[in-house]
Design a protein around this motif. Structure first.
Motif, PDB file in Angstrom:
ATOM      1  N   GLN A   1      -8.023  35.729 -30.710  1.00 45.91           N
ATOM      2  CA  GLN A   1      -9.316  35.051 -30.761  1.00 45.91           C
ATOM      3  C   GLN A   1      -9.443  33.965 -29.703  1.00 45.91           C
ATOM      4  O   GLN A   1     -10.498  33.812 -29.074  1.00 45.91           O
ATOM      5  CB  GLN A   1      -9.578  34.466 -32.145  1.00 45.91           C
ATOM      6  N   PHE A   2      -8.377  33.203 -29.468  1.00 43.46           N
ATOM      7  CA  PHE A   2      -8.512  32.060 -28.573  1.00 43.46           C
ATOM      8  C   PHE A   2      -8.645  32.467 -27.114  1.00 43.46           C
ATOM      9  O   PHE A   2      -9.251  31.748 -26.315  1.00 43.46           O
ATOM     10  CB  PHE A   2      -7.353  31.086 -28.770  1.00 43.46           C
ATOM     11  N   GLY A   3      -8.104  33.615 -26.723  1.00 41.11           N
ATOM     12  CA  GLY A   3      -8.314  34.089 -25.363  1.00 41.11           C
ATOM     13  C   GLY A   3      -9.790  34.278 -25.065  1.00 41.11           C
ATOM     14  O   GLY A   3     -10.287  33.929 -23.987  1.00 41.11           O
ATOM     15  N   PHE A   4     -10.518  34.823 -26.034  1.00 41.78           N
ATOM     16  CA  PHE A   4     -11.953  35.025 -25.853  1.00 41.78           C
ATOM     17  C   PHE A   4     -12.737  33.733 -26.019  1.00 41.78           C
ATOM     18  O   PHE A   4     -13.749  33.516 -25.340  1.00 41.78           O
ATOM     19  CB  PHE A   4     -12.458  36.085 -26.825  1.00 41.78           C
ATOM     20  N   MET A   5     -12.282  32.868 -26.909  1.00 42.88           N
ATOM     21  CA  MET A   5     -12.967  31.580 -27.066  1.00 42.88           C
ATOM     22  C   MET A   5     -12.866  30.753 -25.795  1.00 42.88           C
ATOM     23  O   MET A   5     -13.843  30.117 -25.365  1.00 42.88           O
ATOM     24  CB  MET A   5     -12.379  30.822 -28.252  1.00 42.88           C
ATOM     25  N   ILE A   6     -11.707  30.748 -25.162  1.00 42.23           N
ATOM     26  CA  ILE A   6     -11.540  30.038 -23.899  1.00 42.23           C
ATOM     27  C   ILE A   6     -12.486  30.607 -22.843  1.00 42.23           C
ATOM     28  O   ILE A   6     -13.030  29.876 -22.003  1.00 42.23           O
ATOM     29  CB  ILE A   6     -10.080  30.113 -23.430  1.00 42.23           C
ATOM     30  N   ALA A   7     -12.707  31.928 -22.902  1.00 41.85           N
ATOM     31  CA  ALA A   7     -13.589  32.582 -21.937  1.00 41.85           C
ATOM     32  C   ALA A   7     -15.068  32.359 -22.244  1.00 41.85           C
ATOM     33  O   ALA A   7     -15.922  32.788 -21.459  1.00 41.85           O
ATOM     34  CB  ALA A   7     -13.283  34.076 -21.901  1.00 41.85           C
TER      35      ALA A   7
ATOM     36  N   GLU B   1     -14.798  11.958 -21.957  1.00 42.56           N
ATOM     37  CA  GLU B   1     -15.232  13.072 -22.807  1.00 42.56           C
ATOM     38  C   GLU B   1     -14.259  14.245 -22.679  1.00 42.56           C
ATOM     39  O   GLU B   1     -13.731  14.522 -21.592  1.00 42.56           O
ATOM     40  CB  GLU B   1     -16.639  13.522 -22.391  1.00 42.56           C
ATOM     41  N   GLU B   2     -14.036  14.940 -23.804  1.00 42.93           N
ATOM     42  CA  GLU B   2     -13.115  16.081 -23.809  1.00 42.93           C
ATOM     43  C   GLU B   2     -13.667  17.193 -22.922  1.00 42.93           C
ATOM     44  O   GLU B   2     -14.867  17.436 -22.880  1.00 42.93           O
ATOM     45  CB  GLU B   2     -12.974  16.607 -25.250  1.00 42.93           C
ATOM     46  N   PHE B   3     -12.775  17.873 -22.181  1.00 39.17           N
ATOM     47  CA  PHE B   3     -13.207  18.974 -21.336  1.00 39.17           C
ATOM     48  C   PHE B   3     -13.780  20.104 -22.204  1.00 39.17           C
ATOM     49  O   PHE B   3     -13.307  20.362 -23.322  1.00 39.17           O
ATOM     50  CB  PHE B   3     -12.037  19.499 -20.505  1.00 39.17           C
ATOM     51  N   HIS B   4     -14.779  20.801 -21.646  1.00 35.18           N
ATOM     52  CA  HIS B   4     -15.559  21.769 -22.426  1.00 35.18           C
ATOM     53  C   HIS B   4     -14.684  22.829 -23.093  1.00 35.18           C
ATOM     54  O   HIS B   4     -14.784  23.074 -24.291  1.00 35.18           O
ATOM     55  CB  HIS B   4     -16.608  22.439 -21.522  1.00 35.18           C
ATOM     56  N   ARG B   5     -13.814  23.490 -22.329  1.00 39.12           N
ATOM     57  CA  ARG B   5     -13.021  24.579 -22.904  1.00 39.12           C
ATOM     58  C   ARG B   5     -11.990  24.059 -23.894  1.00 39.12           C
ATOM     59  O   ARG B   5     -11.646  24.741 -24.867  1.00 39.12           O
ATOM     60  CB  ARG B   5     -12.352  25.388 -21.797  1.00 39.12           C
ATOM     61  N   ILE B   6     -11.481  22.853 -23.670  1.00 40.84           N
ATOM     62  CA  ILE B   6     -10.530  22.264 -24.608  1.00 40.84           C
ATOM     63  C   ILE B   6     -11.224  21.928 -25.923  1.00 40.84           C
ATOM     64  O   ILE B   6     -10.638  22.077 -27.004  1.00 40.84           O
ATOM     65  CB  ILE B   6      -9.887  21.003 -23.999  1.00 40.84           C
ATOM     66  N   ARG B   7     -12.478  21.507 -25.842  1.00 38.60           N
ATOM     67  CA  ARG B   7     -13.239  21.198 -27.066  1.00 38.60           C
ATOM     68  C   ARG B   7     -13.372  22.412 -27.970  1.00 38.60           C
ATOM     69  O   ARG B   7     -13.482  22.281 -29.189  1.00 38.60           O
ATOM     70  CB  ARG B   7     -14.643  20.692 -26.718  1.00 38.60           C
ATOM     71  N   ARG B   8     -13.361  23.596 -27.383  1.00 42.06           N
ATOM     72  CA  ARG B   8     -13.547  24.815 -28.173  1.00 42.06           C
ATOM     73  C   ARG B   8     -12.294  25.216 -28.936  1.00 42.06           C
ATOM     74  O   ARG B   8     -12.337  26.100 -29.791  1.00 42.06           O
ATOM     75  CB  ARG B   8     -13.965  25.985 -27.270  1.00 42.06           C
ATOM     76  N   LEU B   9     -11.161  24.591 -28.604  1.00 45.33           N
ATOM     77  CA  LEU B   9      -9.903  24.951 -29.255  1.00 45.33           C
ATOM     78  C   LEU B   9      -9.625  24.005 -30.418  1.00 45.33           C
ATOM     79  O   LEU B   9      -9.646  22.791 -30.239  1.00 45.33           O
ATOM     80  CB  LEU B   9      -8.756  24.888 -28.249  1.00 45.33           C
ATOM     81  N   PRO B  10      -9.345  24.533 -31.598  1.00 49.81           N
ATOM     82  CA  PRO B  10      -9.020  23.665 -32.734  1.00 49.81           C
ATOM     83  C   PRO B  10      -7.634  23.066 -32.568  1.00 49.81           C
ATOM     84  O   PRO B  10      -6.852  23.506 -31.720  1.00 49.81           O
ATOM     85  CB  PRO B  10      -9.065  24.642 -33.921  1.00 49.81           C
ATOM     86  N   PRO B  11      -7.298  22.064 -33.353  1.00 46.62           N
ATOM     87  CA  PRO B  11      -5.936  21.506 -33.305  1.00 46.62           C
ATOM     88  C   PRO B  11      -4.904  22.598 -33.555  1.00 46.62           C
ATOM     89  O   PRO B  11      -5.135  23.520 -34.340  1.00 46.62           O
ATOM     90  CB  PRO B  11      -5.946  20.468 -34.434  1.00 46.62           C
ATOM     91  N   TYR B  12      -3.789  22.506 -32.879  1.00 46.54           N
ATOM     92  CA  TYR B  12      -2.738  23.519 -32.981  1.00 46.54           C
ATOM     93  C   TYR B  12      -2.042  23.378 -34.330  1.00 46.54           C
ATOM     94  O   TYR B  12      -1.309  22.410 -34.568  1.00 46.54           O
ATOM     95  CB  TYR B  12      -1.755  23.338 -31.829  1.00 46.54           C
ATOM     96  N   VAL B  13      -2.271  24.340 -35.210  1.00 46.59           N
ATOM     97  CA  VAL B  13      -1.798  24.256 -36.590  1.00 46.59           C
ATOM     98  C   VAL B  13      -0.281  24.155 -36.657  1.00 46.59           C
ATOM     99  O   VAL B  13       0.278  23.436 -37.492  1.00 46.59           O
ATOM    100  CB  VAL B  13      -2.309  25.461 -37.405  1.00 46.59           C
TER     101      VAL B  13
END
Length: 412
Positions: free
Chosen positions: A131-137, A3-15
């Motif tokens: 945005q992603f700094g806070f999403m990771i947090a 299963e994908e790690f929790h914080r990695i799941r929150r990140l979308p594919p790198y555009v």
């Protein structure tokens, strides 16, 4: 275990990955790609700064662990810069911290002040770490308009009224990456009034403070009376002194936020390499002719780029700051989206740009073009783009063209 790690799941594919992959493949095949996609300065730092670095390297005492929050002399130099440039007095002991670039500082402060489920207000489009700094947090991000005007202010008022939980922090970034928008001091006054009334922290990203093309330098939000009650500001030497790879930045402002960042960094790093910090003192305290020279260089590049794009039939707004042009995709290509357009432009014109979608969903329909090549290469790029546009039936009448002329269009 799969299963994908929790914080990695929150990140979308790198555009940007698709465009970067296509760029790498083209170069591997021997193609000449003019890369205007990354904000990577191509100039060397000031000579006296690199000399100070070399001189310091010869001191055997500087090769051990440094200080996580930055050596005292560098924090004092940053405080002196704020007083000299913005008329803002800050305490180098309690209101300044050295970061490993502004990006690291923003991400670590996000982790320091965020609880899972917090709501953070972030302009869209904006630099991804906002945005992603806070999403990771663990926070939820609510998008607001990226323009420093009434649209953003109205969105802030709506967010406070309708968000559950109430927003805890707001990101602002002017001059903006990627849009190149500038804010004035009156707009910052409105933000500070809002934040103090609603109990919202402001994180201001001022990484492009010295790259502006008008007569009025971009202000600091800390110039507003009472701003230090609610705001912290990030700056960087990356663009100002062409020191991007040195990873040298700062956070300045609210003592509570500075203390939070100081504490979390103390667990994560030992600070930047001491010789780099010493050389950074030389950058801030030394002669500043270089800063004006870089500003003129980027202005010249901007003008060359915009003239060439205009001649190609691509109307792009003139940026008043930053090292980027924020370009609406020509109407003929809008349906394919920014990623596919970027790949097509690279394939047929040999020019790499950054797809707007990588900066948020509202960046779709745009590409970011960096002023990161010399004027000769920019002319080559715009001639190639002109040929690309012509092959797709887009051109501008000769009497409306103000393009630079030179050697013939480079074929794709």
């Amino acid at each position: 275990m799969t299963e994908e790690f929790h914080r990695i799941r929150r990140l979308p594919p790198y555009v940007f990955a698709e465009v970067n992959k296509a760029k790498a493949a083209a170069r591997a095949a021997g193609e000449d790609i003019i890369d205007l996609g990354m904000g990577n300065p191509d100039s060397k730092p000031p000579e006296h700064v690199t000399q100070k670095l070399v001189e310091t390297l010869n001191n055997p005492r500087v090769h051990g662990y440094s200080v996580s929050r930055g050596i005292p002399g560098l924090r004092r130099a940053q405080a002196a810069y704020y007083e000299r440039r913005f008329g803002v007095k800050v305490d180098p002991e309690t209101e300044v911290i050295v970061t490993l670039g502004s990006k690291e500082g923003l991400a670590n402060l996000a982790s320091a002040i965020t609880s899972p489920g917090d709501t953070i207000l972030v302009p869209n489009p904006s630099y991804p770490i906002h945005q992603f700094g806070f999403m990771i947090a663990g926070a939820s991000v609510r998008s607001i308009p990226a323009t420093p005007d009434e649209d953003m202010l109205r969105a802030l008022y709506r967010a406070v009224k309708h968000s559950v939980p109430k927003p805890t922090a707001l990101i602002v970034n002017f001059p903006s990456n990627p849009t190149a928008f500038l804010a004035d001091i009156d707009f910052y006054k409105e933000l500070v009034t809002f934040a103090r009334r609603e109990g919202v922290w402001i994180l201001s990203d001022l990484a492009y403070s010295e790259i502006y093309f008008g007569d009025t330098p971009p202000p600091s939000i800390l110039s507003v009376p009472g701003a230090k009650d609610v705001a912290v500001e990030f700056t960087s030497l990356s663009k100002t002194y062409s020191m991007a790879g040195w990873r040298m930045g700062f956070a300045v402002g609210n003592p509570r936020l500075i203390q939070a960042l100081t504490r979390i960094k103390s667990y994560l790093d030992y600070g930047a390499f001491t010789p780099i910090q010493v050389a950074s003192v030389a950058a801030l305290n030394g002669p500043q002719d270089y800063v004006n020279d870089m500003r003129n260089l980027y202005r010249d590049r901007r003008d060359v780029l915009l003239r060439g794009l205009h001649a190609a039939g691509w109307d792009v707004p003139t940026p008043e700051g930053s090292m980027f042009a924020w370009a609406p995709i020509p109407e003929k290509f809008t349906e394919m989206g920014s990623v596919e357009f970027s790949k097509l432009l690279m394939k047929e014109a040999g020019v790499a740009v950054a797809p707007g979608l990588g900066f948020g969903e509202y960046g779709e329909g745009f590409v970011r073009i960096g002023l990161v090549e010399n004027t000769q290469r920019l002319r080559q790029a715009t001639r190639s783009i002109k040929g690309f546009m012509s092959r797709h039936g887009i051109s501008r009448p000769a009497d409306m063209s103000s393009a630079d002329t030179g050697s013939k269009v480079v074929s794709s």
